[in-house]
Design a protein around this motif. Sequence first.
Motif, PDB file in Angstrom:
ATOM      1  N   ASN A 101      33.327-127.622 -67.613  1.00 22.90           N
ATOM      2  CA  ASN A 101      32.907-128.443 -68.747  1.00 22.90           C
ATOM      3  C   ASN A 101      32.540-127.582 -69.945  1.00 22.90           C
ATOM      4  O   ASN A 101      32.647-128.015 -71.089  1.00 22.90           O
ATOM      5  CB  ASN A 101      31.715-129.323 -68.354  1.00 22.90           C
ATOM      6  N   ASP A 102      32.091-126.355 -69.676  1.00 29.79           N
ATOM      7  CA  ASP A 102      31.718-125.458 -70.761  1.00 29.79           C
ATOM      8  C   ASP A 102      32.968-124.836 -71.375  1.00 29.79           C
ATOM      9  O   ASP A 102      34.034-124.775 -70.751  1.00 29.79           O
ATOM     10  CB  ASP A 102      30.804-124.338 -70.248  1.00 29.79           C
ATOM     11  N   ALA A 103      32.816-124.368 -72.603  1.00 29.37           N
ATOM     12  CA  ALA A 103      33.898-123.638 -73.257  1.00 29.37           C
ATOM     13  C   ALA A 103      33.927-122.210 -72.709  1.00 29.37           C
ATOM     14  O   ALA A 103      32.897-121.534 -72.677  1.00 29.37           O
ATOM     15  CB  ALA A 103      33.693-123.620 -74.760  1.00 29.37           C
ATOM     16  N   ILE A 104      35.098-121.767 -72.252  1.00 30.79           N
ATOM     17  CA  ILE A 104      35.279-120.391 -71.791  1.00 30.79           C
ATOM     18  C   ILE A 104      36.362-119.775 -72.667  1.00 30.79           C
ATOM     19  O   ILE A 104      37.524-120.183 -72.633  1.00 30.79           O
ATOM     20  CB  ILE A 104      35.671-120.340 -70.306  1.00 30.79           C
ATOM     21  N   VAL A 105      35.963-118.808 -73.474  1.00 34.34           N
ATOM     22  CA  VAL A 105      36.853-118.210 -74.466  1.00 34.34           C
ATOM     23  C   VAL A 105      36.949-116.709 -74.200  1.00 34.34           C
ATOM     24  O   VAL A 105      35.932-116.030 -74.075  1.00 34.34           O
ATOM     25  CB  VAL A 105      36.322-118.462 -75.896  1.00 34.34           C
ATOM     26  N   LEU A 106      38.179-116.208 -74.102  1.00 33.24           N
ATOM     27  CA  LEU A 106      38.416-114.780 -73.917  1.00 33.24           C
ATOM     28  C   LEU A 106      38.921-114.194 -75.229  1.00 33.24           C
ATOM     29  O   LEU A 106      39.721-114.831 -75.940  1.00 33.24           O
ATOM     30  CB  LEU A 106      39.438-114.537 -72.802  1.00 33.24           C
ATOM     31  N   GLU A 155      38.806-106.748 -80.902  1.00 32.05           N
ATOM     32  CA  GLU A 155      38.760-107.071 -82.326  1.00 32.05           C
ATOM     33  C   GLU A 155      38.202-108.469 -82.573  1.00 32.05           C
ATOM     34  O   GLU A 155      38.105-108.903 -83.716  1.00 32.05           O
ATOM     35  CB  GLU A 155      40.172-106.973 -82.932  1.00 32.05           C
ATOM     36  N   GLY A 156      37.863-109.172 -81.494  1.00 31.79           N
ATOM     37  CA  GLY A 156      37.339-110.526 -81.650  1.00 31.79           C
ATOM     38  C   GLY A 156      38.420-111.576 -81.810  1.00 31.79           C
ATOM     39  O   GLY A 156      38.126-112.708 -82.200  1.00 31.79           O
ATOM     40  N   LYS A 157      39.663-111.238 -81.488  1.00 32.50           N
ATOM     41  CA  LYS A 157      40.756-112.200 -81.577  1.00 32.50           C
ATOM     42  C   LYS A 157      40.852-112.997 -80.276  1.00 32.50           C
ATOM     43  O   LYS A 157      40.806-112.436 -79.180  1.00 32.50           O
ATOM     44  CB  LYS A 157      42.093-111.499 -81.847  1.00 32.50           C
ATOM     45  N   ILE A 158      41.010-114.295 -80.401  1.00 30.62           N
ATOM     46  CA  ILE A 158      41.023-115.182 -79.234  1.00 30.62           C
ATOM     47  C   ILE A 158      42.331-115.026 -78.477  1.00 30.62           C
ATOM     48  O   ILE A 158      43.418-115.105 -79.062  1.00 30.62           O
ATOM     49  CB  ILE A 158      40.828-116.650 -79.674  1.00 30.62           C
ATOM     50  N   ILE A 159      42.235-114.802 -77.141  1.00 23.96           N
ATOM     51  CA  ILE A 159      43.428-114.677 -76.308  1.00 23.96           C
ATOM     52  C   ILE A 159      43.486-115.756 -75.232  1.00 23.96           C
ATOM     53  O   ILE A 159      44.509-115.903 -74.571  1.00 23.96           O
ATOM     54  CB  ILE A 159      43.499-113.278 -75.656  1.00 23.96           C
ATOM     55  N   SER A 160      42.402-116.501 -75.044  1.00 21.98           N
ATOM     56  CA  SER A 160      42.408-117.595 -74.070  1.00 21.98           C
ATOM     57  C   SER A 160      41.375-118.628 -74.503  1.00 21.98           C
ATOM     58  O   SER A 160      40.284-118.282 -74.963  1.00 21.98           O
ATOM     59  CB  SER A 160      42.076-117.080 -72.668  1.00 21.98           C
ATOM     60  N   TRP A 161      41.741-119.911 -74.323  1.00 13.71           N
ATOM     61  CA  TRP A 161      40.929-121.034 -74.853  1.00 13.71           C
ATOM     62  C   TRP A 161      41.096-122.202 -73.883  1.00 13.71           C
ATOM     63  O   TRP A 161      42.173-122.773 -73.785  1.00 13.71           O
ATOM     64  CB  TRP A 161      41.456-121.364 -76.245  1.00 13.71           C
ATOM     65  N   ASN A 162      40.045-122.555 -73.127  1.00 13.37           N
ATOM     66  CA  ASN A 162      40.200-123.583 -72.103  1.00 13.37           C
ATOM     67  C   ASN A 162      39.979-124.988 -72.667  1.00 13.37           C
ATOM     68  O   ASN A 162      39.658-125.174 -73.846  1.00 13.37           O
ATOM     69  CB  ASN A 162      39.253-123.313 -70.920  1.00 13.37           C
ATOM     70  N   ARG A 163      40.147-125.991 -71.782  1.00 11.66           N
ATOM     71  CA  ARG A 163      40.013-127.383 -72.228  1.00 11.66           C
ATOM     72  C   ARG A 163      38.587-127.706 -72.637  1.00 11.66           C
ATOM     73  O   ARG A 163      38.359-128.559 -73.492  1.00 11.66           O
ATOM     74  CB  ARG A 163      40.459-128.324 -71.104  1.00 11.66           C
ATOM     75  N   GLY A 164      37.621-127.051 -71.969  1.00 15.37           N
ATOM     76  CA  GLY A 164      36.232-127.259 -72.371  1.00 15.37           C
ATOM     77  C   GLY A 164      36.022-126.861 -73.818  1.00 15.37           C
ATOM     78  O   GLY A 164      35.300-127.526 -74.565  1.00 15.37           O
ATOM     79  N   GLY A 167      44.861-115.914 -81.287  1.00 10.62           N
ATOM     80  CA  GLY A 167      45.035-114.887 -82.305  1.00 10.62           C
ATOM     81  C   GLY A 167      44.075-114.994 -83.470  1.00 10.62           C
ATOM     82  O   GLY A 167      44.008-114.090 -84.301  1.00 10.62           O
ATOM     83  N   GLU A 168      43.301-116.104 -83.527  1.00 13.21           N
ATOM     84  CA  GLU A 168      42.326-116.274 -84.607  1.00 13.21           C
ATOM     85  C   GLU A 168      41.016-115.564 -84.250  1.00 13.21           C
ATOM     86  O   GLU A 168      40.754-115.250 -83.099  1.00 13.21           O
ATOM     87  CB  GLU A 168      42.052-117.762 -84.848  1.00 13.21           C
ATOM     88  N   ASP A 169      40.188-115.354 -85.283  1.00 11.88           N
ATOM     89  CA  ASP A 169      38.899-114.694 -85.082  1.00 11.88           C
ATOM     90  C   ASP A 169      37.947-115.621 -84.338  1.00 11.88           C
ATOM     91  O   ASP A 169      37.861-116.822 -84.620  1.00 11.88           O
ATOM     92  CB  ASP A 169      38.293-114.305 -86.429  1.00 11.88           C
ATOM     93  N   LEU A 170      37.220-115.057 -83.377  1.00 10.07           N
ATOM     94  CA  LEU A 170      36.276-115.823 -82.567  1.00 10.07           C
ATOM     95  C   LEU A 170      35.190-116.476 -83.421  1.00 10.07           C
ATOM     96  O   LEU A 170      34.630-117.511 -83.059  1.00 10.07           O
ATOM     97  CB  LEU A 170      35.637-114.897 -81.524  1.00 10.07           C
ATOM     98  N   LEU A 171      34.891-115.897 -84.572  1.00 10.07           N
ATOM     99  CA  LEU A 171      33.799-116.394 -85.420  1.00 10.07           C
ATOM    100  C   LEU A 171      34.142-117.694 -86.126  1.00 10.07           C
ATOM    101  O   LEU A 171      33.285-118.265 -86.804  1.00 10.07           O
ATOM    102  CB  LEU A 171      33.425-115.335 -86.457  1.00 10.07           C
ATOM    103  N   LEU A 172      35.378-118.182 -85.987  1.00 12.72           N
ATOM    104  CA  LEU A 172      35.730-119.433 -86.653  1.00 12.72           C
ATOM    105  C   LEU A 172      34.919-120.610 -86.122  1.00 12.72           C
ATOM    106  O   LEU A 172      34.777-121.634 -86.788  1.00 12.72           O
ATOM    107  CB  LEU A 172      37.228-119.730 -86.517  1.00 12.72           C
TER     108      LEU A 172
END
Length: 767
Positions: free
Chosen positions: A232-237, A241-250, A264-269
Amino acid sequence: MTKAKRQARYIWLASGSVAMGLGIWAMHFIAMLAFHLSVPVTYDVAMVVISILPALAASAIALFIISRKGIGLKQNLHGALFMAIGIVSMHYTGMEAMMMAAEIQYDPVLWTLSAVVAFAASLAALYLLQYVSNHPDRPGIGWIKAGSAVGMGFAVSGMHYTGMAAATFHSHSDHIHPSTSAFNSTFLAYSIAIGMLILFAIVFLSMFIDRRFEHQFIKSERKFRSVIESANDAIVLSDKEGKIISWNRGAERIFGYREAEVLGEDLLLMITDRFKDSHQKAEIGKTAELEGLHKEGRVFPIELSLASWSEEGEVYFSSIIRDITERKQNEQKINEMVYRDSLTGLPNRLLFNDRLLTALHQAENSKQPVGVMFIDLDRFKNINDTLGHDAGDELLIEVAKRIKAAVGKTDTVSRQGGDEFILLLPDAASGELTKKAQRLLEVFSESVLIKNLELVITPSIGIAVYPADGRDLETLIKNADTAMYRVKEQGKNSFQFYDPSMNESVSKKMQIEIGLRKALERNEFKVVYQPQVEVHSGRLIGTEALLRWTNPGCGTVSPAEFIPIAEETGLILPIGEWVLHQACLQNKAWQNAGHPPMRVAVNISSRQFRQSNLVEKVRETLLRTELEPHYLELELTESIIQDSQHAIEKMHQLREMGIHLSIDDFGTGYSSLSYLKTFPINTLKIDQAFTRNIYTDPKDASLVDTIINMAHNLGLKVIAEGVETLEQLEFLQKKECHEAQGYYFSRPVSPEDLEIYLEQQAVEAVM
């Protein structure tokens, strides 16, 4: 090669180049050995070895180009060109290794055609190989792989036989005898064939093993991915450089972005600007509370846990993010219950006392005065009784707004309960206090419209000043209260500073104190009992013991009037001990009379609870009355839990005896909720101030619902006081409140009347 990374990729590149280069060379050379001329032929070993090198180099270059990501036609052309050059170079270098009594001449057209065949077939084969690399899971991909292999085979064999067709052999008289550096053709053919079979076996075995490991890795990765996707939680890899390589359904659900939008976007978005620095400073392995930014621009609170790991020399980060909006709302709601008055939203007594203690501490250092104003509304009870409680509540809300608007931002306005308000005015000289009191009188002079009726409400204001009128919290509030009562006695809409001569109320308290000291001796006290029933069945399951006092000179004295005095003077100790003994004795008498066993609840004041020998006194009372401990319930007041360090050990001792513990008047704002997880309590008692208005005031209804749900979640029982109507009972039944007491069931009655009540219930149970 496309899946392998770093060192492993170069190992596969070398292995593929050797397998492919030697395969090309072996096909060519064995085919040459199968070619028979009219003259003997042997081969120069040095030239044979040299002929291998172009095939190896061309294979390596072509495979390196084709295995890179994002290649196009230009890269394919380069790869095919190098492949063709390697094949052609290998073939004609191998031809030069032939040692014979003949001269080779080449047809230019066929020679050129052999190079074109090698290039065209290599281009087709490499294009198919690239397609296979980009679409490994497409149905029928095996046929395309086979096509690539056939194309490559045709490139080699087609070029070879076209090149052989371009060659013309012209014998001459000079015969070259085989030297020690020449090989017999049959031996050489079999050696090459066997060597290549062994090489191919090793390569295919390596590929098979790698595929097995890859299959296991894919299975593990799929399991890992399924766990991530089910969270249920967001799990982001992200990478270093802080670029997103994995983004789950949470993460999709919490932040609104789809995976394709953020890879490929910055995690800080997903972090608000004011918390971006905090995110960058987040420590590995620790949890931080930040603000998340939804795709639609909505800001909400989040909790972030950060971890890192290394893979093939690269550092990666995993962020587990939880939307804590609901938790924050619950915390705010509970915080309001603890520190805020439920009706007006003003600070309650607990928060006011805390701020007053802080102000007194600061004033002690700064030598500045601190003012306390006690405000009571005149004739508020008449309005409440005439127009109803909802009109009274509406009036209190308006009064709270006016008082708050009339004072400064640094002043604290608190509702103490009922129609009483108290103000904390730090750094206020007497002149400033007078101005604020006059301002309050002006504000109250304006009428209030309630239920289309224009009402004028007047206040009585008492003022006490630190340090002249008291150096501690209790004294200041008491003296401000005394000054307020002087204004009321005078019957005028005004304010009054405290003066030591205001002793009339003190005198009355002294009379009550003297009467209390003699009341036990004169047997003026009696204990009455109010039934407690199970909400859903209506069955009597307990009773609360309540103290009543009839003084010969004053008549019936309200507990609200004499209990505080008994508490203040210490007389509550013998009185409380007497009530406890009477209640236990009476409960045992009912059991001996054959009535079903039930619990009797006895109120324990804070002063009683602070006795060092309280546990021993309770145990002794139970022994003398022969009442089993689980039939006794002790109701604790809010002041007991203010000293949790002192209270918790004693409460555990009582609980271990089997005695039930409850918190009385829960929700009135006097108590801290921290004890709910610390103290061994069984029951929460909802104050009648909330129960009374659950069908007329949505806030009280919501508050009662919240308390019941909270108790359920904590495994506690809930009993509601002050149930007077069927509608209130039905509300409590719907919310699954456990127990209730109030005038709807019975007023507090004598032991004899309660016994009649028990007998009636027994008869109804039989019927």
